[in-house]
Enzyme design. Structure first.
Site, mmCIF file in Angstrom:
data_model
loop_
_atom_site.group_PDB
_atom_site.id
_atom_site.type_symbol
_atom_site.label_atom_id
_atom_site.label_comp_id
_atom_site.label_asym_id
_atom_site.label_seq_id
_atom_site.Cartn_x
_atom_site.Cartn_y
_atom_site.Cartn_z
ATOM 1 N N HIS A 1 -9.809 3.060 0.177
ATOM 2 C CA HIS A 1 -9.911 2.572 1.560
ATOM 3 C C HIS A 1 -10.757 1.309 1.537
ATOM 4 O O HIS A 1 -11.747 1.180 2.254
ATOM 5 C CB HIS A 1 -10.517 3.644 2.476
ATOM 6 C CG HIS A 1 -9.696 3.889 3.707
ATOM 7 N ND1 HIS A 1 -10.198 3.868 4.979
ATOM 8 C CD2 HIS A 1 -8.373 4.144 3.858
ATOM 9 C CE1 HIS A 1 -9.231 4.112 5.851
ATOM 10 N NE2 HIS A 1 -8.120 4.295 5.196
ATOM 11 N N HIS B 1 0.823 -1.210 0.000
ATOM 12 C CA HIS B 1 0.000 0.000 0.000
ATOM 13 C C HIS B 1 0.859 1.262 0.000
ATOM 14 O O HIS B 1 0.497 2.252 -0.634
ATOM 15 C CB HIS B 1 -0.919 0.000 1.224
ATOM 16 C CG HIS B 1 -1.863 1.161 1.264
ATOM 17 N ND1 HIS B 1 -3.015 1.208 0.512
ATOM 18 C CD2 HIS B 1 -1.817 2.325 1.944
ATOM 19 C CE1 HIS B 1 -3.640 2.349 0.733
ATOM 20 N NE2 HIS B 1 -2.935 3.051 1.600
#
Length: 749
Positions: free
Chosen positions: A104, A55
């Site tokens: 998200h 990420h």
């Protein structure tokens, strides 16, 4: 228990460390040892593990993302490009606009409300960190099958989280998407976009320079929520057998964020910071290492001075925590007192936690003992780079050969009518007002277009009417059929949506949502989509300003459809000249712009009527898209059209239905000679729009289209309270409106 200091680490090289549990591979752990010349301390291991996660480091995608820079079109509009918290674009009159879209996804499946809420909070802070006032948000969303029980858990929580956080911040939510598909079952996509406005001279960058300058952490206290958070959670496939990959999701406090925004803007106004960074994924590990890495010196941090909500947190946990509503600023000593005064005024906790040094190391101390001593670039910018193997999957040819053209079609007008009703009331085509009504779309008073319009639009300057428009689009079904074309179709649709509202497209941000990079088929999809997007942006002259890559979006072995979401930002000189989508004036003429071919692969019709996915997606002609955009913008500026709506999901009949219902006026549609009514209504050929033209402007409009070589076909007139496809069927608007508006509330009841 002995504190794991750098000295202790050097003296105990054989101490076993939990590198695998923290998501590191053995070769990565060995590389960390080689960089440091010893084993890492526990705090160093924590930092490297979150910063080298998929990420944060983009280790599987970097080699492909380079194309966005290598193929970037030349433009004077781009002020800040890839590499900062968000890109910045010049929109004229001394104004700059910053925007970015991020994901998200995994946190929003684990805890829908907080996952989505903190997604909004994080992207808002990215925009704030550039020096801008956030002015609007958008949310492209993907959920599993609309009738699946878990969708009833995830969707309401996500929508409530987005609305709850954004509404409390006083930010209008002006657009986005809601898409349902079984491929997202167990792995919804919650992407969040924010737009901010500033003057050119107000741009701020994330760097720590100036020996002796203070490092100030301000905002909320650091807690145990989100330890590892999105940095770990978004870096591995969901697997119920690995609960360690499901750490606590961050908890948001929008009222604290609102104070943080106003406090930060006042700090900017008084020119009190040399560099600034928000604390999002990887928390303090990210903020300190990135600021130091981008600066000209080193940094020393006293970690025990960090304000805590939980006094039992270890140094490792403090460094990994992704507690929300926090920022880190670099401030000269003479301005530090004023900085702290403003924070106190806004009731924002602010603490000097360190200073910039003249060295080249990031050093972190805990009660006087050194627990971190690292070259900051190795943490922030020199992580692993993988050239993952990729290969076109064996099943791709079979999928593309399964052409939608062979599917049974309606043979009569009555059958066509019945299928129209089924398509426009299907979850993906039906009204999303149940969702958007939970968002405040008009707070601040500058929103001039919002959902369900083609693009959201906000006024930037009250005196001149200068404004910006933003649209987000992405069709995972098209990308599954052909990732290269699918990414370009997402770009083209978003570009077209912005132009349909009258704004000139300037730049893009993207959120690239894919499955596991360890699967060569997924990596091929990613490589093709990235190449398609880079090539498309080069052709359209819209540079990529930044964005996000979200990988490991799969449950077990089942990956989501490749879903590149593309956000296009455009500028309009005067929002009073915007073009809405509603057909509102009876007697106006309806024109179809562009060419319609028999293109049904991945279409809404094939999905709703036949539950089919196969064939090829619509062809992409980016030069035609550019021409169409020029026509739409010119027609808007010169008052030649009163309404415009792009054609995409559901084809012409979907666009006409939406424009009729929006304006409360019906339409008579004439099928041109030699045209198959079914193809006319349901084809999803790209590069098309439907516009309503006042009769007084018809000759001028036709002359413009003819002179520029854009096909413009008169297909009907705005009239009555019925959609009448002559020679085929008619449906009263009331009959259309009922299922169109009832579908989503009915599914969630």
């Amino acid at each position: 228990m002995t504190l794991d200091t750098t000295k202790h680490a050097a003296q105990t090289p054989d101490t076993a460390q939990p590198w695998a549990e923290l998501g590191l591979k053995q070769d990565e752990y060995e590389r960390i040892r080689a960089i440091l010349g010893r084993r890492p301390t526990g705090a160093e291991l924590a930092m490297y593990s979150v910063m080298w996660s998929e990420h944060c480091s983009y280790k599987s995608s970097k080699v492909h993302l380079r194309q966005f820079g290598e193929k970037a079109p030349e433009t004077d509009a781009l002020l800040v490009g890839i590499g900062e918290n968000a890109g910045v674009v010049d929109v004229g009159q001394g104004y700059a606009v910053t925007f970015k879209v991020e994901s998200h996804n995994h946190p929003s499946y684990v805890e829908p409300y907080q996952g989505a809420a903190t997604g909004v909070g994080g992207i808002v802070r990215d925009i704030l960190a550039m020096g801008a006032r956030p002015v609007a948000v958008m949310d492209p969303l993907r959920f599993g099958a609309a009738d699946h029980p878990d969708t009833k858990r995830v969707l309401p929580g996500v929508v409530a989280g987005i609305g709850g956080y954004g509404n409390c911040l006083g930010l209008p939510n002006i657009g986005g998407e809601v898409v349902f598909d079984a491929c997202y079952q167990g792995n919804p996509l919650v992407n969040a976009l924010c737009v901010g406005v500033m003057k050119h001279e107000d741009i701020h960058l994330a760097k720590a320079s100036g020996t002796g300058n203070k490092v100030i952490l301000y905002g909320a206290r650091t807690g145990g929520d989100g330890i590892g958070g999105v940095s770990v959670l978004a870096s591995e496939t969901f697997d119920d057998s690995k609960p360690t990959k499901r750490p606590a999701v961050q908890v948001g406090d929008p009222f604290q964020e609102k104070l943080l925004i106003e406090c930060t803007l006042e700090i900017f106004k008084e020119d009190l910071v040399e560099g600034i960074q928000d604390l999002g994924g990887a928390g303090l590990s990210c903020a300190t290492s990135e600021l130091a890495s981008a600066g000209s010196g080193g940094m020393r941090v006293e970690l025990d001075t960090v304000p805590l909500r939980d006094s039992s947190l270890s140094p490792e946990e403090i460094l990994m925590s992704e507690s929300q509503e926090r920022m880190c600023a670099i401030v000269t000593p003479e301005k530090a007192d004023r900085f702290l005064e403003i924070c106190e005024k806004w009731d924002v906790i602010a603490t000097v936690i360190g200073e910039v040094t003249d060295g080249e190391r990031l050093e972190i101390f805990w009660h006087g003992e050194q627990i971190v001593d690292v070259p900051p670039r190795t943490v922030a910018h020199e992580g692993p780079v993988y050239e993952r193997p990729y290969a076109r999957p064996d099943w791709q040819d079979t999928l593309q050969a399964d052409d939608a053209g062979k599917l049974p079609r309606p043979a009569t007008g009555d059958e066509l009518r019945e299928q129209v009703l089924r398509v426009i009331s299907a979850p993906n085509q039906a009204s999303k007002s149940w969702v958007t009504d939970q968002y405040d779309r008009f707070v601040q008073g500058n929103t001039v277009l919002a959902q369900p319009e083609d693009s959201g639009m906000v006024r930037v300057d009250e005196e001149t009417g200068l404004g910006v428009a933003v649209a987000t689009d992405g069709n995972g079904r098209f990308a599954k059929l052909d990732p290269y074309a699918g990414a370009q179709l997402a770009l083209a649709e978003s570009y077209r949506n912005v132009a349909a509202s009258g704004a000139k497209p300037l730049a893009i941000s993207n959120c690239l949502n894919f499955g596991s990079p360890e699967d060569p088929a997924v990596m091929w999809q990613f490589a093709e989509a990235t190449r398609g997007l880079a090539d498309g942006c080069q052709t359209l002259g819209t540079p990529v300003t930044g964005g996000n890559v979200s990988l490991y979006n799969q449950t077990g072995e089942t990956a989501i459809h490749p879903t590149p979401v593309v956000a296009v930002l455009g500028v309009i000189d005067d929002v009073a000249r915007r073009t809405p989508m509603a057909f509102a004036e009876e007697g106006q003429l309806l024109y179809l712009l562009g060419d319609t071919a028999e293109e049904l692969g991945g279409s809404a019709w094939s999905q709703v009527i036949h539950d089919h996915l196969g064939g090829l997606p619509p062809k992409v002609d980016l030069e035609r898209e550019r021409l169409l955009a020029e026509i739409l913008i010119s027609a808007s500026r010169d008052g030649m059209v009163d309404a415009a709506h792009d054609l995409s999901d559901g084809g012409l009949i979907q666009a006409v239905t939406e424009s009729c219902l929006r304006g409360g006026k019906g339409a008579r549609i004439v099928v041109p000679d030699g045209t198959d009514p079914f193809v006319l209504l349901f084809s999803e050929s790209a590069g098309r729009a439907v516009v309503s033209v006042p009769r007084s402007e018809e000759i001028r409009f036709n002359d413009m289209c003819g002179a520029r070589g854009l096909p413009a076909t008169r297909i009907g007139v705005v009239d009555g309270e019925t959609i009448d496809v002559q020679g085929q069927f008619s449906i009263p608007l009331a009959e259309l409106r009922e299922p169109y508006e009832a579908t989503i509330p009915g599914l969630l009841a």
